[in-house]
Design a protein around this motif. Sequence first.
Motif, PDB file in Angstrom:
ATOM      1  N   THR A 145      -2.804  -2.875   9.572  1.00  0.00           N
ATOM      2  CA  THR A 145      -3.062  -3.426   8.241  1.00  0.00           C
ATOM      3  C   THR A 145      -4.220  -4.416   8.290  1.00  0.00           C
ATOM      4  N   PRO A 146      -4.820  -4.675   7.134  1.00  0.00           N
ATOM      5  CA  PRO A 146      -5.721  -5.820   7.059  1.00  0.00           C
ATOM      6  C   PRO A 146      -4.912  -7.107   7.229  1.00  0.00           C
TER       7      PRO A 146
ATOM      8  N   TYR B 145      -1.022  -9.298  11.303  1.00  0.00           N
ATOM      9  CA  TYR B 145      -1.448  -7.910  11.244  1.00  0.00           C
ATOM     10  C   TYR B 145      -0.259  -7.059  11.703  1.00  0.00           C
TER      11      TYR B 145
ATOM     12  N   ASP C 286       0.853  -1.190   0.000  1.00  0.00           N
ATOM     13  CA  ASP C 286       0.000   0.000   0.000  1.00  0.00           C
ATOM     14  C   ASP C 286       0.889   1.239   0.000  1.00  0.00           C
TER      15      ASP C 286
ATOM     16  N   ASN D  16      -2.186 -15.812   8.926  1.00  0.00           N
ATOM     17  CA  ASN D  16      -2.514 -14.392   8.875  1.00  0.00           C
ATOM     18  C   ASN D  16      -1.752 -13.599   9.942  1.00  0.00           C
TER      19      ASN D  16
ATOM     20  N   GLY E  82      -9.819  -7.289  16.027  1.00  0.00           N
ATOM     21  CA  GLY E  82     -10.489  -6.003  16.156  1.00  0.00           C
ATOM     22  C   GLY E  82     -10.322  -5.400  17.531  1.00  0.00           C
TER      23      GLY E  82
ATOM     24  N   PRO F 222      -6.754   4.496   2.553  1.00  0.00           N
ATOM     25  CA  PRO F 222      -6.813   3.030   2.674  1.00  0.00           C
ATOM     26  C   PRO F 222      -8.187   2.571   3.158  1.00  0.00           C
ATOM     27  N   ALA F 223      -8.714   1.575   2.472  1.00  0.00           N
ATOM     28  CA  ALA F 223     -10.088   1.142   2.766  1.00  0.00           C
ATOM     29  C   ALA F 223     -10.153   0.062   3.834  1.00  0.00           C
ATOM     30  N   ASN F 224      -9.150  -0.819   3.895  1.00  0.00           N
ATOM     31  CA  ASN F 224      -9.249  -1.995   4.759  1.00  0.00           C
ATOM     32  C   ASN F 224      -8.375  -1.923   6.003  1.00  0.00           C
ATOM     33  N   TRP F 225      -7.745  -0.792   6.227  1.00  0.00           N
ATOM     34  CA  TRP F 225      -6.936  -0.632   7.426  1.00  0.00           C
ATOM     35  C   TRP F 225      -7.835  -0.301   8.621  1.00  0.00           C
ATOM     36  N   THR F 226      -7.347  -0.614   9.796  1.00  0.00           N
ATOM     37  CA  THR F 226      -8.105  -0.333  11.019  1.00  0.00           C
ATOM     38  C   THR F 226      -7.440   0.803  11.788  1.00  0.00           C
TER      39      THR F 226
END
Length: 585
Positions: free
Chosen positions: A78-79, A156, A28, A154, A116, A34-38
């Motif tokens: 990050t996602p 993060y 990225d 996975n 989350g 950014p659409a999918n970042w938290t």
Amino acid sequence: MKFSSKLILLATLLSLGILFADTIIFEDDFTEEPANWTKISVIGDQEWTHQTYGGNGFMKMSGYSGGNAYANEDWLITPAVDLTNAGNPKLSFETANNYGDENTVLNILISSDFDGNIETANWTDITAQATFPTSHSWTFVASGDIDLSEYSGNIYVAFKYICPDSNAGTWETDNVLIKDSDGENPPVPDNAIVINEIAYNPPNSVGNDNYFEFLEFYNNSSDAVDMSGWTISQAVDFTFPEGSVLDADSYAVVAKNADSLAAYYGITNISGSFEGGLNNSGETVILSDASGNEQDNVTYADGGSWPEEADGQGPSLELIDPSSDNANPDNWQASFTENGTPGMPNSSAPEAENKTIYEIQYTEDESGDSPEAGNRVHTSGIVYAVFDGFFFMSMPEGGAWKGIAVQSDIEVAESDLVECDATVGEVYGRTTLQTLSNVTVSAVYTVISPAVITTGEVASEQYESVLIKVENVTVTNDSLGYGEWEIDDNSGTCRVNDEGDYSYVPQTGDMLDSVTGAVQYSFGNFKIEPRRDDDLIQDTSSPALSVTPNLVEFGMLEIGTEASLNLTFANTGNSDLIIEAITLP
């Protein structure tokens, strides 16, 4: 910073029989929000925001708002990134830091179970494995590769910002990349990437060194070279960011200030901004690959065998032939293009147009600049004065507008005929021939006769670099500073400099029959530049000792009469006198 097109497969080096590929797992560059970042704000109302400057997108976090600092703890995560099939995953990113102090920190953490809720997830702090800025600026610094091989499944990656309410600083991040490096980097062919251009002291006409210094690198091989993780050291500090692939026969530029350089030259192939600065007197630039192997090394200088014109006078240093030994100063030139050629082919000498010295020098412009400034000319003249690093030459008949300064270390002597191609420059206000080529020097034994003028005429453009002579002058100030002194023939004062090799030591009140020399222009003043002792003819016609009043004015002194006698003695000669006794008749 966007170094090149997005990298999916770095290189297939068939010529070396090696297959090498980096596979992008996650990337990225924040071109868009950014659409999918938290984003999670634990403390404070401020949060990570998407910003754009100069066409470059990035994420920014600061606890400073509305003129006040606020305590903050903010996470940017990050996602999920799947490392299941990764053999050798590596993380890299870029950061910039400004304002604040050591209490405003950015930590990098990794979790395999983030859902989350940052409180319940397990986080590993990997901050110490990354490289961060060492000083406050808006210059992005590459983190280097961080090994993620111990992780699978996975993950993060979190950027955790913390600041107090006493002094909130700013952190920015960009170009987050997770790649799978499959195998070792292939060997780089010898002399593939060369240091090709150096602008260590840009001229004042461009701007401050802090904005316009640059280094240029050229790929002299037939294959693309991945420069990710390569470093520039000793003179300045810089690490090429991930994805820095330099195609064959292409150029990459690293600047003191990438944004300023890009805007001024209109180029896009700038890799980033280096830390530190290039020394105006010269130093060593070392280019090393990602494994620390030295790939090139140049130690430049601002004089000697190195082109002096690159030291603040307009040109940059350019490598003449990228296949030559760039450690040899003879293989470098002052650029023929004013201010250099970053990110593009080096300049070559334009075709020179025949011009006499008079045609080069004569001007009606109030600035005094030559009408040929910046042009390439073919001209000739008789050398009449030689100094360290430059000489003066004249048309055979001499006179107004017919002399010129030449900046060169070529070996010449007075009365030589010099014919050459040269670029006409204005060196601190003095019209000067620079960057000579096609030079021929012939001993013709022609002596230039000086133009006889008044001291009041010395400070005029028409006599710049002309051999002149002033007569019947008095030293009116023997120390103007920096070796300069002042004379006057009652038409107005002029300066005399000490660049030449003469033994005379001026004293205020001295009278000289004549002073001969080149009219030099430097540091905002015209001045005479005598060459040697016979350019300074001292006045020997006056008595060495004068006595006032004249003794005959006292008349007769009768016997037995007393009188007082007050005499004043003045040394009007050109050497010290010793008075041992005075005898009255």
